[in-house]
Scaffold this motif. Sequence first.
Motif, mmCIF file in Angstrom:
data_model
loop_
_atom_site.group_PDB
_atom_site.id
_atom_site.type_symbol
_atom_site.label_atom_id
_atom_site.label_comp_id
_atom_site.label_asym_id
_atom_site.label_seq_id
_atom_site.Cartn_x
_atom_site.Cartn_y
_atom_site.Cartn_z
ATOM 1 N N THR A 121 0.796 -1.224 0.000
ATOM 2 C CA THR A 121 0.000 0.000 0.000
ATOM 3 C C THR A 121 0.834 1.281 0.000
ATOM 4 N N SER A 122 2.141 1.196 0.284
ATOM 5 C CA SER A 122 2.959 2.408 0.253
ATOM 6 C C SER A 122 3.378 2.727 -1.182
ATOM 7 N N TYR A 123 3.946 3.913 -1.369
ATOM 8 C CA TYR A 123 4.335 4.353 -2.703
ATOM 9 C C TYR A 123 5.635 5.129 -2.631
ATOM 10 N N SER A 124 6.524 4.856 -3.563
ATOM 11 C CA SER A 124 7.729 5.658 -3.762
ATOM 12 C C SER A 124 7.913 5.830 -5.260
ATOM 13 N N SER A 125 8.083 7.064 -5.700
ATOM 14 C CA SER A 125 8.230 7.304 -7.135
ATOM 15 C C SER A 125 9.478 6.631 -7.687
ATOM 16 N N LYS A 126 10.455 6.343 -6.823
ATOM 17 C CA LYS A 126 11.711 5.766 -7.293
ATOM 18 C C LYS A 126 11.718 4.243 -7.290
ATOM 19 N N ASN A 127 11.216 3.624 -6.206
ATOM 20 C CA ASN A 127 11.399 2.170 -6.105
ATOM 21 C C ASN A 127 10.175 1.398 -5.629
ATOM 22 N N ASN A 128 9.023 2.019 -5.582
ATOM 23 C CA ASN A 128 7.789 1.284 -5.289
ATOM 24 C C ASN A 128 6.630 2.024 -5.951
ATOM 25 N N ASN A 129 6.706 2.080 -7.266
ATOM 26 C CA ASN A 129 5.789 2.933 -8.024
ATOM 27 C C ASN A 129 4.753 2.111 -8.779
ATOM 28 N N CYS A 130 4.047 2.768 -9.685
ATOM 29 C CA CYS A 130 2.987 2.091 -10.439
ATOM 30 C C CYS A 130 3.517 0.927 -11.265
ATOM 31 N N GLN A 131 4.745 1.078 -11.801
ATOM 32 C CA GLN A 131 5.345 0.004 -12.582
ATOM 33 C C GLN A 131 5.617 -1.223 -11.710
ATOM 34 N N ASP A 132 6.210 -0.987 -10.546
ATOM 35 C CA ASP A 132 6.514 -2.087 -9.631
ATOM 36 C C ASP A 132 5.243 -2.790 -9.176
ATOM 37 N N PHE A 133 4.185 -2.032 -8.967
ATOM 38 C CA PHE A 133 2.907 -2.620 -8.568
ATOM 39 C C PHE A 133 2.374 -3.549 -9.651
ATOM 40 N N MET A 134 2.395 -3.107 -10.907
ATOM 41 C CA MET A 134 1.923 -3.941 -12.007
ATOM 42 C C MET A 134 2.766 -5.207 -12.159
ATOM 43 N N LEU A 135 4.089 -5.064 -12.069
ATOM 44 C CA LEU A 135 4.975 -6.217 -12.186
ATOM 45 C C LEU A 135 4.718 -7.225 -11.069
ATOM 46 N N ASN A 136 4.478 -6.743 -9.864
ATOM 47 C CA ASN A 136 4.207 -7.642 -8.742
ATOM 48 C C ASN A 136 2.865 -8.345 -8.893
ATOM 49 N N ILE A 137 1.859 -7.639 -9.410
ATOM 50 C CA ILE A 137 0.565 -8.288 -9.646
ATOM 51 C C ILE A 137 0.729 -9.461 -10.606
ATOM 52 N N LEU A 138 1.420 -9.218 -11.711
ATOM 53 C CA LEU A 138 1.593 -10.276 -12.703
ATOM 54 C C LEU A 138 2.418 -11.431 -12.140
ATOM 55 N N ALA A 139 3.511 -11.122 -11.458
ATOM 56 C CA ALA A 139 4.379 -12.173 -10.915
ATOM 57 C C ALA A 139 3.653 -12.993 -9.846
ATOM 58 N N ALA A 140 2.920 -12.332 -8.977
ATOM 59 C CA ALA A 140 2.242 -13.024 -7.887
ATOM 60 C C ALA A 140 1.167 -13.978 -8.392
ATOM 61 N N ASN A 141 0.644 -13.692 -9.572
ATOM 62 C CA ASN A 141 -0.459 -14.497 -10.108
ATOM 63 C C ASN A 141 -0.058 -15.362 -11.298
ATOM 64 N N GLY A 142 1.253 -15.525 -11.489
ATOM 65 C CA GLY A 142 1.752 -16.410 -12.543
ATOM 66 C C GLY A 142 1.446 -15.930 -13.942
ATOM 67 N N LEU A 143 1.457 -14.611 -14.149
ATOM 68 C CA LEU A 143 1.079 -14.048 -15.442
ATOM 69 C C LEU A 143 2.217 -13.278 -16.112
ATOM 70 N N SER A 144 3.398 -13.315 -15.542
ATOM 71 C CA SER A 144 4.513 -12.521 -16.075
ATOM 72 C C SER A 144 4.980 -13.034 -17.429
ATOM 73 N N SER A 145 5.534 -12.124 -18.219
ATOM 74 C CA SER A 145 6.202 -12.493 -19.461
ATOM 75 C C SER A 145 7.155 -11.367 -19.839
ATOM 76 N N PRO A 146 8.214 -11.669 -20.603
ATOM 77 C CA PRO A 146 9.116 -10.602 -21.049
ATOM 78 C C PRO A 146 8.398 -9.497 -21.816
ATOM 79 N N GLU A 147 7.370 -9.862 -22.566
ATOM 80 C CA GLU A 147 6.614 -8.869 -23.340
ATOM 81 C C GLU A 147 5.934 -7.871 -22.409
ATOM 82 N N TYR A 148 5.322 -8.370 -21.336
ATOM 83 C CA TYR A 148 4.624 -7.476 -20.414
ATOM 84 C C TYR A 148 5.623 -6.617 -19.636
ATOM 85 N N THR A 149 6.739 -7.225 -19.240
ATOM 86 C CA THR A 149 7.764 -6.472 -18.509
ATOM 87 C C THR A 149 8.306 -5.331 -19.365
ATOM 88 N N LYS A 150 8.550 -5.592 -20.634
ATOM 89 C CA LYS A 150 9.046 -4.557 -21.540
ATOM 90 C C LYS A 150 8.039 -3.422 -21.681
#
Length: 206
Positions: A121-150
Motif C-alpha cells: 500500500t505504500s508508494y515511492s516514485s523511485k522504487n515502489n511505483n505504479c510500474q513495480d505494482f503492475m509487475l508484482n501483480i503479474l508475478a504473484a499471479n503467474g502471469l509474467s512475461s518478457p513482453e509485459y515487462t518490456k
Amino acid sequence: MQGTGIFFRDPGKLSPKVRQLIEKVGEEKINSIILFRRPISLSKFAKFVGVLKGTSYDDLMHLGMIINKKYLLDKQDVIHFEPSGVPSDAEKLEVSLDGKEITINELLEKTRKRMGNSDFTSYSSKNNNCQDFMLNILAANGLSSPEYTKFIKQDLEKVFNNLPSYAEKIADFVTEAGRVAERVMEGEGYNADMHNFNLHRAKCNF
C-alpha cells in the motif's frame, strides 16, 4: 502509531472506497486484463527540465490495468480500484490468462502476500511505483512475461540521476500529502457496516 486517525492507515489496508467496491465485486472471476500506459501529467515538464536526457524515453509513463473491461486498478499515492475502462489517451496490451481462474480478491491477496503489507500500500516514485505494482501483480499471479515487462518497465535510475538533489524529497512529500488528503476525504470507514466488512476480511485478508 498506525491506523489510529485520519493521518494514518495500517500497512496493507485499502481505502474505504476501494474496500466497499471489493466487497461487492471481489468474488468476480477475471476474464480479461488489459495493461495500459499513458504519459504522466508532468511528462512535458520533465522533458523541459531535462530529466529524460540520456534516456531512451520520450515520456514518463503511468501504468495501470483494466480488469474485465470495467475496473481500473493502479497505484498512485494510494491504490485505486474503481469502475473505468481504458483511458482514451493510453497505449494498451492485453494479458493472456493462460486458462487461469482468478478472482479479483485472489489477484489482490496474492499480490499483497508477495509484496508484504507495507510495500503493497505504500508508494515511492523511485522504487515502489505504479510500474513495480503492475509487475508484482503479474508475478504473484503467474502471469509474467518478457513482453509485459518490456511494456511496463521504465528504468528510472537515469531519470533520477538527472533530477536535482532535492527533487526526490519533494516527490515523496507530495506523495505523502496526497495520501493524507485521501485519508481526510475518505476516512477509515468505521461505521455500522464494518461488522459485515470484517467478516469478509477474515476470508480475503484485506
